[in-house]
Scaffold this motif. Structure first.
Motif, mmCIF file in Angstrom:
data_model
loop_
_atom_site.group_PDB
_atom_site.id
_atom_site.type_symbol
_atom_site.label_atom_id
_atom_site.label_comp_id
_atom_site.label_asym_id
_atom_site.label_seq_id
_atom_site.Cartn_x
_atom_site.Cartn_y
_atom_site.Cartn_z
ATOM 1 N N PRO A 85 -4.008 6.790 -8.013
ATOM 2 C CA PRO A 85 -3.780 7.132 -6.598
ATOM 3 C C PRO A 85 -2.382 7.744 -6.423
ATOM 4 C CG PRO A 85 -4.553 4.862 -6.832
ATOM 5 C CD PRO A 85 -4.244 5.369 -8.206
ATOM 6 N N SER A 86 -2.161 8.392 -5.306
ATOM 7 C CA SER A 86 -0.855 9.007 -5.053
ATOM 8 C C SER A 86 0.217 7.923 -4.978
ATOM 9 C CB SER A 86 -0.888 9.779 -3.736
ATOM 10 O OG SER A 86 -0.917 8.859 -2.646
ATOM 11 N N GLU A 87 1.457 8.312 -5.278
ATOM 12 C CA GLU A 87 2.575 7.358 -5.183
ATOM 13 C C GLU A 87 2.652 6.796 -3.775
ATOM 14 O OE1 GLU A 87 4.567 5.653 -7.283
ATOM 15 O OE2 GLU A 87 3.181 6.599 -8.691
ATOM 16 N N GLN A 88 2.374 7.656 -2.797
ATOM 17 C CA GLN A 88 2.418 7.233 -1.395
ATOM 18 C C GLN A 88 1.416 6.102 -1.151
ATOM 19 O OE1 GLN A 88 1.928 10.521 1.259
ATOM 20 N NE2 GLN A 88 2.316 9.293 3.087
ATOM 21 N N ALA A 89 0.200 6.252 -1.678
ATOM 22 C CA ALA A 89 -0.826 5.214 -1.513
ATOM 23 C C ALA A 89 -0.380 3.915 -2.183
ATOM 24 C CB ALA A 89 -2.149 5.685 -2.100
ATOM 25 N N LEU A 90 0.304 4.032 -3.319
ATOM 26 C CA LEU A 90 0.742 2.851 -4.064
ATOM 27 C C LEU A 90 1.923 2.147 -3.395
ATOM 28 C CD1 LEU A 90 0.433 4.325 -7.658
ATOM 29 C CD2 LEU A 90 -1.065 2.621 -6.617
ATOM 30 N N GLN A 91 2.589 2.814 -2.462
ATOM 31 C CA GLN A 91 3.756 2.224 -1.781
ATOM 32 C C GLN A 91 3.382 1.389 -0.558
ATOM 33 O OE1 GLN A 91 6.716 2.408 -3.250
ATOM 34 N NE2 GLN A 91 5.720 3.672 -4.785
ATOM 35 N N PHE B 203 -2.765 -6.297 -0.302
ATOM 36 C CA PHE B 203 -3.807 -5.624 -1.096
ATOM 37 C C PHE B 203 -3.860 -4.117 -0.827
ATOM 38 C CE2 PHE B 203 -5.334 -9.989 -0.288
ATOM 39 C CZ PHE B 203 -5.316 -10.477 -1.587
ATOM 40 N N ALA B 204 -2.814 -3.573 -0.205
ATOM 41 C CA ALA B 204 -2.758 -2.140 0.140
ATOM 42 C C ALA B 204 -4.028 -1.695 0.861
ATOM 43 C CB ALA B 204 -2.524 -1.298 -1.116
ATOM 44 N N VAL B 205 -4.527 -2.561 1.751
ATOM 45 C CA VAL B 205 -5.808 -2.280 2.424
ATOM 46 C C VAL B 205 -5.805 -0.986 3.223
ATOM 47 C CG1 VAL B 205 -6.602 -4.675 2.581
ATOM 48 C CG2 VAL B 205 -5.183 -3.734 4.407
ATOM 49 N N ASP B 206 -4.623 -0.516 3.594
ATOM 50 C CA ASP B 206 -4.574 0.708 4.404
ATOM 51 C C ASP B 206 -4.659 1.978 3.558
ATOM 52 O OD1 ASP B 206 -2.072 0.058 3.316
ATOM 53 O OD2 ASP B 206 -0.963 0.992 4.960
ATOM 54 N N THR B 207 -4.393 1.881 2.245
ATOM 55 C CA THR B 207 -4.353 3.104 1.430
ATOM 56 C C THR B 207 -5.235 3.069 0.187
ATOM 57 O OG1 THR B 207 -2.425 2.274 0.242
ATOM 58 C CG2 THR B 207 -1.991 3.688 2.144
ATOM 59 N N LEU B 208 -5.653 1.891 -0.267
ATOM 60 C CA LEU B 208 -6.415 1.797 -1.517
ATOM 61 C C LEU B 208 -7.693 0.993 -1.338
ATOM 62 C CD1 LEU B 208 -3.558 0.787 -4.023
ATOM 63 C CD2 LEU B 208 -4.475 3.076 -3.647
ATOM 64 N N LEU C 53 -6.440 -3.668 -7.464
ATOM 65 C CA LEU C 53 -6.495 -4.523 -8.660
ATOM 66 C C LEU C 53 -5.988 -3.780 -9.888
ATOM 67 C CD1 LEU C 53 -9.904 -6.447 -8.619
ATOM 68 C CD2 LEU C 53 -7.608 -7.437 -8.667
ATOM 69 N N GLN C 54 -6.505 -2.571 -10.084
ATOM 70 C CA GLN C 54 -6.181 -1.809 -11.291
ATOM 71 C C GLN C 54 -4.735 -1.326 -11.301
ATOM 72 O OE1 GLN C 54 -8.741 1.560 -12.104
ATOM 73 N NE2 GLN C 54 -7.385 2.348 -13.674
ATOM 74 N N PHE C 55 -4.315 -0.676 -10.223
ATOM 75 C CA PHE C 55 -3.038 0.041 -10.255
ATOM 76 C C PHE C 55 -1.837 -0.767 -9.772
ATOM 77 C CE2 PHE C 55 -6.228 3.425 -10.160
ATOM 78 C CZ PHE C 55 -5.854 4.092 -11.320
ATOM 79 N N ILE C 56 -2.091 -1.834 -9.037
ATOM 80 C CA ILE C 56 -0.966 -2.643 -8.573
ATOM 81 C C ILE C 56 -0.985 -4.007 -9.250
ATOM 82 C CG2 ILE C 56 0.127 -3.731 -6.574
ATOM 83 C CD1 ILE C 56 -0.684 -1.262 -4.942
ATOM 84 N N PHE C 57 -2.053 -4.767 -9.042
ATOM 85 C CA PHE C 57 -2.073 -6.119 -9.598
ATOM 86 C C PHE C 57 -2.031 -6.146 -11.123
ATOM 87 C CE2 PHE C 57 -4.302 -9.830 -11.268
ATOM 88 C CZ PHE C 57 -3.448 -10.826 -10.832
ATOM 89 N N LEU C 58 -2.997 -5.487 -11.779
ATOM 90 C CA LEU C 58 -3.050 -5.542 -13.249
ATOM 91 C C LEU C 58 -1.784 -4.954 -13.880
ATOM 92 C CD1 LEU C 58 -6.779 -4.693 -14.132
ATOM 93 C CD2 LEU C 58 -5.638 -6.908 -14.290
ATOM 94 N N GLU C 59 -1.335 -3.812 -13.372
ATOM 95 C CA GLU C 59 -0.136 -3.191 -13.961
ATOM 96 C C GLU C 59 1.081 -4.102 -13.811
ATOM 97 O OE1 GLU C 59 0.657 0.805 -12.655
ATOM 98 O OE2 GLU C 59 -1.199 1.579 -13.554
#
Length: 109
Positions: free
Chosen positions: A32-38, A43-48, A54-60
């Motif tokens: 996902p875009s850096e913006q979405a990851l910020q 749980f980043a419910v507004d962007t992811l 799970l994959q890009f924030i939690f697991l990493e």
């Protein structure tokens, strides 16, 4: 003294979560875009999608914490979030929810 979960158990559980995401065909090749990851929302419910979180924030983040020998978070409420996410979907996320519940227990002991 706060209890630190067993790092080996946490690492194994992270791997099982990844395996379940792949089995559900919810493993993304495209980051996902850096913006979405910020996102600052839980749980980043507004962007992811939950599975992207799970994959890009939690697991990493968790893999990094484990590899660096850092303190792991002590509270985790992912299983209820996953149940909510899969309620509206055709595929059953039961095995993934089970792994997330195991991680929740490991982290909140």
């Amino acid at each position: 003294m706060s209890h630190q979960p067993n790092v080996t158990e946490v690492a194994d559980c992270l791997l099982r979560i990844e395996i379940e995401l792949r089995r559900l065909d919810a493993w993304a090749d495209q980051r996902p875009s850096e913006q979405a990851l910020q996102s600052t929302q839980p749980f980043a419910v507004d962007t992811l999608e939950f599975t992207e979180w799970l994959q890009f924030i939690f697991l990493e983040r968790m893999k990094w914490l484990v590899e660096q020998g850092q303190a792991l978070p002590s509270v985790s409420g992912m299983a209820p979030m996953a149940e909510e996410y899969f309620r509206a979907r055709e595929e059953s996320g039961r095995a993934l929810i089970r792994e997330l519940a195991a991680m929740d227990r490991l982290l909140s002991k």
